[in-house]
Scaffold this active site. Structure first.
Site, PDB file in Angstrom:
ATOM      1  N   PRO A 228       0.792  -1.233   0.000  1.00 42.86           N
ATOM      2  CA  PRO A 228       0.000   0.000   0.000  1.00 42.86           C
ATOM      3  C   PRO A 228       0.822   1.281   0.000  1.00 42.86           C
ATOM      4  O   PRO A 228       0.269   2.358  -0.183  1.00 42.86           O
ATOM      5  CB  PRO A 228      -0.803  -0.118   1.296  1.00 42.86           C
ATOM      6  N   ASP A 251       4.860   2.691 -10.908  1.00 44.93           N
ATOM      7  CA  ASP A 251       3.710   3.572 -11.098  1.00 44.93           C
ATOM      8  C   ASP A 251       3.577   4.581  -9.970  1.00 44.93           C
ATOM      9  O   ASP A 251       4.476   4.737  -9.137  1.00 44.93           O
ATOM     10  CB  ASP A 251       2.419   2.757 -11.280  1.00 44.93           C
ATOM     11  N   LYS A 271      -0.172   5.939 -14.062  1.00 47.09           N
ATOM     12  CA  LYS A 271      -1.470   6.268 -14.658  1.00 47.09           C
ATOM     13  C   LYS A 271      -2.376   6.771 -13.539  1.00 47.09           C
ATOM     14  O   LYS A 271      -2.651   6.060 -12.583  1.00 47.09           O
ATOM     15  CB  LYS A 271      -2.093   5.045 -15.330  1.00 47.09           C
ATOM     16  N   GLY A 302       1.650  -0.775  -7.124  1.00 48.64           N
ATOM     17  CA  GLY A 302       1.126  -0.542  -5.793  1.00 48.64           C
ATOM     18  C   GLY A 302       0.152  -1.629  -5.386  1.00 48.64           C
ATOM     19  O   GLY A 302      -0.558  -2.194  -6.210  1.00 48.64           O
ATOM     20  N   GLY A 303       0.138  -1.946  -4.086  1.00 47.07           N
ATOM     21  CA  GLY A 303      -0.766  -2.989  -3.603  1.00 47.07           C
ATOM     22  C   GLY A 303      -0.350  -4.354  -4.093  1.00 47.07           C
ATOM     23  O   GLY A 303       0.821  -4.743  -4.028  1.00 47.07           O
ATOM     24  N   ASP A 304      -1.322  -5.109  -4.599  1.00 42.49           N
ATOM     25  CA  ASP A 304      -1.070  -6.438  -5.146  1.00 42.49           C
ATOM     26  C   ASP A 304      -1.216  -6.373  -6.663  1.00 42.49           C
ATOM     27  O   ASP A 304      -2.177  -5.778  -7.168  1.00 42.49           O
ATOM     28  CB  ASP A 304      -2.065  -7.440  -4.569  1.00 42.49           C
ATOM     29  N   ILE A 307      -4.712  -7.337  -8.241  1.00 44.90           N
ATOM     30  CA  ILE A 307      -5.958  -6.687  -7.817  1.00 44.90           C
ATOM     31  C   ILE A 307      -5.985  -5.275  -8.381  1.00 44.90           C
ATOM     32  O   ILE A 307      -5.227  -4.400  -7.932  1.00 44.90           O
ATOM     33  CB  ILE A 307      -6.094  -6.664  -6.278  1.00 44.90           C
ATOM     34  N   THR A 332      -2.465  -6.008  -0.308  1.00 40.51           N
ATOM     35  CA  THR A 332      -3.417  -5.128  -0.981  1.00 40.51           C
ATOM     36  C   THR A 332      -3.902  -4.043  -0.021  1.00 40.51           C
ATOM     37  O   THR A 332      -3.902  -4.215   1.215  1.00 40.51           O
ATOM     38  CB  THR A 332      -4.601  -5.929  -1.537  1.00 40.51           C
ATOM     39  N   MET A 376     -10.117   3.296  -5.791  1.00 34.74           N
ATOM     40  CA  MET A 376     -10.148   4.366  -6.805  1.00 34.74           C
ATOM     41  C   MET A 376     -11.568   4.871  -7.046  1.00 34.74           C
ATOM     42  O   MET A 376     -11.983   5.101  -8.175  1.00 34.74           O
ATOM     43  CB  MET A 376      -9.547   3.859  -8.130  1.00 34.74           C
TER      44      MET A 376
END
Length: 716
Positions: A228, A251, A271, A302-304, A307, A332, A376
């Site tokens: 995260p 990213d 993005k 980022g995260g997993d 996912i 995640t 998001m």
């Protein structure tokens, strides 16, 4: 290898030349070759442009030959390989292209810019079609099939004005003179590559071709989850992959300070909403090119990575182009949020399911789960809340946590409810934002025992009539479709039928007598009745309207009925009691009106005529006592029979069907402390849907009839 290698390939001249090209690099290998027609060769009517062609259209028969032991290897144009490959087949060698471009073949060697608008261009590739449309949207693109020579001939014969053909194919066939120009748009990543397939586990064959194959000389791409945002939450495996990388594509959700001292080349491909530094197609191509160069590539997400991170898209792109891919999971953001806020995403008392949902879509979905986590979703919060409340029946006071930059030093959490989100009260929050919706969010300030959800099973009320702490899962549906009234039309016995909000007569209404009383036990019978009696509003002063309950009385008022009598008890007993009193009133007045009638007959005079005219309506009432009673398809005969025993003529009709919805929303009923039943049918439908009534649950019923039905079931 000492024995001859048995080779299978398609029978076109291009395919034969490709086989020769491969074995020129291995003069020490003896082989024998068989050629056959593939499914695609036999079925040239199948278009390759519209997605109807099977993925293995050119490889199926070759795979079968290997599978059945008729061949050891098959040689293909690499871009013809399906993805994924059959489980028992693998690529054992890959040879690079000497030319990866596309060329235009046209009559009179006209270049693309020189072709007149509307010219017909033949191609068999969606990618080529896309490139053409970007350069010349005024051209007509049509599918073309056949071997290379046949496609070129179709242009010469005037069936097409031009066609797009792989440059390497024209060169292999010695047809370079047909090239009008080499086209500038991107081609298939395996354009011109040749591949050898064999039965999985054929190490000796793979070793035989290894010296010229690039398969094991390409790099590997690792999709790595950064977590995260807090670098301390990286897995050990992820940290090792980052340290070993030659090149890292990262990213927006990455703490780039963590990468500052890493030896790898770092390329930002972030993005964000409204701005893409690199489009996904560009990122895919960059990963492929880096791997083709033999680099150890890390795609850091980022995260997993699996996912909401385009992981599957990148895996498919890379593996379909014969690049090896590893996936290293990350923590995640939903898990990090639960840890940060010290609340569980599930709880045995009120949440046995959790759904991770993308809020970054034009129309966010609302899954059937007790806890929802939207990634998001900052710009869609009001839409999400509106759908959950208005369509899914979620409780207004469902708690919501909105967290910015989970696990980072500047993390912020905002607390609200679904109702506040629906009303647009949480605006201009920082992003990236993750939303946690569900009763588990209430654990931040309450013990689990203090969270007491209530389940409501009746029809979905209007927003203004709902209770803030009720979850609505309707178990009855009011349906007016395919229902009819039937009434006598004329003296010849013809019948008039009313469709739509009319109703089915329970006991066929054949009389012409007009009802004096209209009895309404439900709001849902009001509209169908007025549909059947379109002139009723104009003559309403000639009738008496009786209603059970405020809701039904209000529905009559809204429909335009001014004077409505509401019975004292909001149930069938209240109706029966009211009509008992009405019958007593009629019977008490009976002698008076019989005397008036007698005077009218025996002493005809102006005075008696006036008296009779004044009271004639009541006399007719007394003589007929007609009641029109529209009701639910599930209503019992109790009211009808009781009123008939009192001497009233009752027309009992079904005004609407009370049904179990086709797709009722199921919940874990054990997670609700209270369940509200609004009618006997809601109880019956609950048992039909769930099999039983839950234990250790408080039941709330609407009206004595529903309560009696509940007690009857509980005491069985």
């Amino acid at each position: 290898m000492n024995k001859k290698i048995r080779v299978i390939a398609r029978g076109s001249r291009l395919s034969r030349l490709q086989v020769e090209e491969v074995f020129k690099n291995f003069p020490e290998l003896a082989y024998e070759i068989k050629y056959l027609e593939s499914y695609g060769d036999k079925n040239q009517q199948i278009s390759l442009l519209n997605g109807e062609a099977p993925a293995d259209i050119f490889t199926r028969e070759l795979d079968d030959a290997i599978r059945q032991g008729d061949a050891d290897i098959a040689i293909h144009s690499a871009k013809d390989l399906p993805y994924p490959l059959p489980e028992d087949i693998e690529v054992i060698a890959l040879f690079p292209a000497f030319d990866t471009t596309d060329s235009l073949v046209s009559r009179d060697h006209k270049k693309l810019a020189e072709l007149p608008a509307g010219s017909i261009i033949g191609t068999s590739s969606p990618l080529r079609k896309k490139g053409l449309n970007e350069l010349r949207p005024d051209l007509t693109i049509k599918g073309i099939r056949g071997c290379i020579e046949e496609r070129v001939q179709q242009v010469k014969d005037g069936k097409y004005d031009a066609a797009i053909v792989a440059t390497c194919a024209l060169k292999r066939l010695g047809m370079e003179d047909e090239i009008a120009e080499v086209l500038p748009f991107p081609t298939h990543p395996l354009q011109g590559f040749l591949a050898i397939t064999a039965k999985k586990g054929s190490q000796a064959l793979q070793q035989a071709f290894a010296s010229k194959s690039i398969l094991d000389k390409q790099g590997t791409v690792s999709l790595v989850g950064f977590g995260p945002g807090d670098p301390d939450l990286l897995t050990i495996k992820a940290a090792k992959a980052i340290d070993a990388a030659d090149i890292i594509f990262y990213d927006d959700l990455i703490d780039d300070s963590y990468l500052a001292d890493k030896k790898a080349e770092k390329i930002y491909v972030g993005k964000r909403a409204g701005y893409h530094h690199k489009e996904q197609a560009d990122i895919n191509r960059l990963l492929l090119e880096a791997a083709r160069e033999g680099k150890n590539v890390v795609r850091l997400k980022g995260g997993d990575p699996m996912i909401f991170a385009h992981g599957s898209e990148e895996i498919e792109y890379l593996e379909s182009n014969l690049i090896k891919v590893n996936v290293i999971p990350g923590i995640t953001t939903a898990s990090a949020l639960a840890a940060s806020q010290k609340i569980s995403l599930t709880h045995r008392d009120f949440s046995s399911s959790v759904a991770l949902v993308s809020g970054h879509t034009p129309q966010p979905v609302t899954p059937d789960a007790e806890t929802l986590v939207y990634y998001m979703g900052a710009k869609q919060l009001q839409t999400i809340a509106t759908q959950l409340i208005d369509k899914e029946g979620w409780a207004f006071n469902t708690p919501v946590l909105l967290t910015y930059n989970v696990s980072r030093p500047d993390e912020q959490t905002f607390e609200t409810t679904l109702w506040n989100l629906r009303n647009g009260e949480m605006q201009n929050l920082p992003t990236p934002l993750i939303a946690l919706i569900g009763y588990v969010a209430g654990l931040k300030h309450h013990q689990a025992s203090d969270i007491k959800p209530t389940l409501y099973t009746g029809t979905l009320p209007a927003i203004e009539k709902r209770k803030a702490d009720y979850t609505y899962t309707p178990l009855i549906e009011i349906n007016h479709d395919n229902t009819y009234f039937s009434s006598k039309y004329d003296d010849n016995g013809c019948y008039r039928f009313y469709k739509g909000k009319g109703a089915i007569l329970r006991s066929e209404y054949e009389g012409d007598e007009e009802a004096e009383y209209f009895l309404f036990t439900s709001q849902y019978s009001v509209d169908p009745t007025l549909d059947f009696y379109p002139d009723l509003l104009e003559v309403q002063e000639d009738h008496v309207f009786i209603a059970i309950g405020n809701t039904t009385a209000e529905a009559l008022h809204r429909a335009g009925i001014k004077d409505v009598i509401k019975v004292e008890k909001d149930n069938r007993y209240g109706v029966i009691e009211w009509f008992k009193k009405e019958k007593e009133k009629i019977d008490k007045a009976k002698p008076r009106y019989e005397l008036i009638e007698k005077l009218f007959k025996e002493l005809p005079c102006k005075k008696s005529n006036a008296l009779f005219d004044k009271e004639a309506d009541f006399l007719t009432w007394y003589e007929n006592n007609y009641i029109f009673y529209p009701h639910s398809s599930l209503s019992s005969e109790t009211i009808t029979l009781a009123l008939q025993e009192l001497g009233f003529n009752v027309t009992s009709v079904i005004a609407y069907n009370n049904e179990l919805p086709n797709h009722p929303r199921r919940v874990n009923f054990n997670h609700f402390k209270r369940i509200v039943f609004t009618s006997p049918s809601t109880i019956d439908n609950f048992i039909k849907l769930y099999g039983k009534l839950p234990e250790n649950t408080e039941f709330i019923t609407r009206g004595p009839i529903t309560q009696d039905h509940l007690e009857e079931i509980l005491n069985k």
